[in-house]
Design a protein around this motif. Structure first.
Motif, short mmCIF file in Angstrom:
data_model
loop_
_atom_site.label_atom_id
_atom_site.label_comp_id
_atom_site.label_asym_id
_atom_site.label_seq_id
_atom_site.Cartn_x
_atom_site.Cartn_y
_atom_site.Cartn_z
N UNK A 3 9.01 -27.66 -5.49
CA UNK A 3 7.80 -28.36 -5.87
C UNK A 3 8.02 -29.87 -5.76
N UNK A 4 7.20 -30.55 -4.98
CA UNK A 4 7.31 -32.00 -4.82
C UNK A 4 6.36 -32.71 -5.78
N UNK A 5 5.16 -32.20 -5.93
CA UNK A 5 4.26 -32.72 -6.94
C UNK A 5 3.14 -33.59 -6.41
N UNK A 6 2.49 -34.28 -7.32
CA UNK A 6 1.32 -35.09 -7.02
C UNK A 6 1.70 -36.55 -6.97
N UNK A 7 1.30 -37.24 -5.91
CA UNK A 7 1.59 -38.66 -5.75
C UNK A 7 0.30 -39.45 -5.76
N UNK A 8 0.24 -40.50 -6.55
CA UNK A 8 -0.93 -41.37 -6.58
C UNK A 8 -0.78 -42.46 -5.53
N UNK A 9 -1.83 -42.66 -4.74
CA UNK A 9 -1.84 -43.68 -3.71
C UNK A 9 -3.04 -44.59 -3.93
N UNK A 10 -2.80 -45.88 -4.07
CA UNK A 10 -3.88 -46.85 -4.24
C UNK A 10 -4.51 -47.16 -2.88
N UNK A 11 -5.82 -47.05 -2.79
CA UNK A 11 -6.53 -47.32 -1.54
C UNK A 11 -7.62 -48.36 -1.78
N UNK A 12 -8.02 -49.02 -0.70
CA UNK A 12 -9.09 -50.02 -0.81
C UNK A 12 -10.45 -49.35 -0.92
N UNK A 13 -10.62 -48.25 -0.19
CA UNK A 13 -11.93 -47.60 -0.12
C UNK A 13 -11.72 -46.09 0.03
N UNK A 14 -12.35 -45.32 -0.84
CA UNK A 14 -12.18 -43.87 -0.81
C UNK A 14 -12.58 -43.27 0.54
N UNK A 47 -1.57 -30.37 5.96
CA UNK A 47 -1.77 -28.97 6.34
C UNK A 47 -0.43 -28.26 6.35
N UNK A 48 -0.37 -27.12 5.69
CA UNK A 48 0.87 -26.35 5.63
C UNK A 48 1.80 -26.76 4.51
N UNK A 49 1.46 -27.83 3.78
CA UNK A 49 2.31 -28.29 2.68
C UNK A 49 1.67 -27.87 1.36
N UNK A 50 1.90 -26.64 1.00
CA UNK A 50 1.20 -26.06 -0.15
C UNK A 50 1.58 -26.68 -1.48
N UNK A 51 2.71 -27.35 -1.57
CA UNK A 51 3.16 -27.89 -2.85
C UNK A 51 2.94 -29.40 -2.99
N UNK A 52 2.46 -30.06 -1.94
CA UNK A 52 2.36 -31.52 -1.96
C UNK A 52 0.91 -31.95 -1.98
N UNK A 53 0.56 -32.87 -2.87
CA UNK A 53 -0.79 -33.39 -2.98
C UNK A 53 -0.74 -34.91 -3.10
N UNK A 63 -3.30 -52.17 -13.69
CA UNK A 63 -3.74 -50.78 -13.52
C UNK A 63 -3.17 -50.18 -12.25
N UNK A 64 -3.03 -51.02 -11.21
CA UNK A 64 -2.49 -50.54 -9.95
C UNK A 64 -1.04 -50.10 -10.13
N UNK A 65 -0.26 -50.91 -10.85
CA UNK A 65 1.14 -50.55 -11.07
C UNK A 65 1.26 -49.24 -11.84
N UNK A 66 0.41 -49.07 -12.84
CA UNK A 66 0.45 -47.84 -13.63
C UNK A 66 0.00 -46.65 -12.81
N UNK A 67 -0.98 -46.86 -11.94
CA UNK A 67 -1.54 -45.75 -11.18
C UNK A 67 -0.59 -45.25 -10.11
N UNK A 68 0.11 -46.15 -9.46
CA UNK A 68 0.95 -45.72 -8.35
C UNK A 68 2.38 -45.40 -8.78
#
Length: 130
Positions: A3-14, A47-53, A63-68
């Motif tokens: 299990x790799x887990x969930x990673x938060x990525x800060x983006x400019x625009x969804x 695609x094919x990475x069932x454990x990574x989000x 907030x950015x530092x906390x989020x990422x």
């Protein structure tokens, strides 16, 4: 596959980020939820990475530092797992994704670093069979 887990990525625009990861790179859109108050919960996965989000988020300042989370040298310490490295490396290269180094073989699998639209560096990884 571990299990790799969930990673938060800060983006400019969804919408821009969703288009990059789903249309250009070919990731799967797992969830896109309006949370109200201008907040949106968007999750993509290779695609094919069932454990990574990857959780796409917008924030600024502290907030950015906390989020990422904790970054070192601008590099996010997460891998993007694939079940077929050659297929996904070729697909991403054709889509114009910039790989910063040629694929290399490590004891834990084949890996190559690429940079996304936002300057984040990721490791595309095919885990070695145990």
């Amino acid at each position: 596959m571990p299990h790799i887990g969930l990673c938060a990525l800060i983006v400019r625009d969804y919408d821009d980020a969703i288009a990059f990861y789903t249309d250009k790179v070919g990731f799967d859109l797992i969830e896109d939820t309006d949370m109200g108050d201008g907040k949106r919960w968007v999750i993509v996965a290779p695609t094919g990475a069932t454990e990574t989000r990857i959780l796409l988020a917008r924030a600024s300042g502290a907030d950015q530092e906390n989020a990422i989370g904790n970054q070192t040298g601008g590099r996010v310490g997460f891998f993007l797992n694939t079940d077929d490295f050659a297929r996904d490396h070729a697909r991403m290269t054709k889509a114009g994704v910039q790989f910063l180094e040629a694929p290399r073989h490590e004891p834990y699998g084949t890996v190559a670093v690429f940079e996304d639209l936002y300057g984040n560096k990721w490791d595309l990884l095919e885990l070695a069979l145990q």
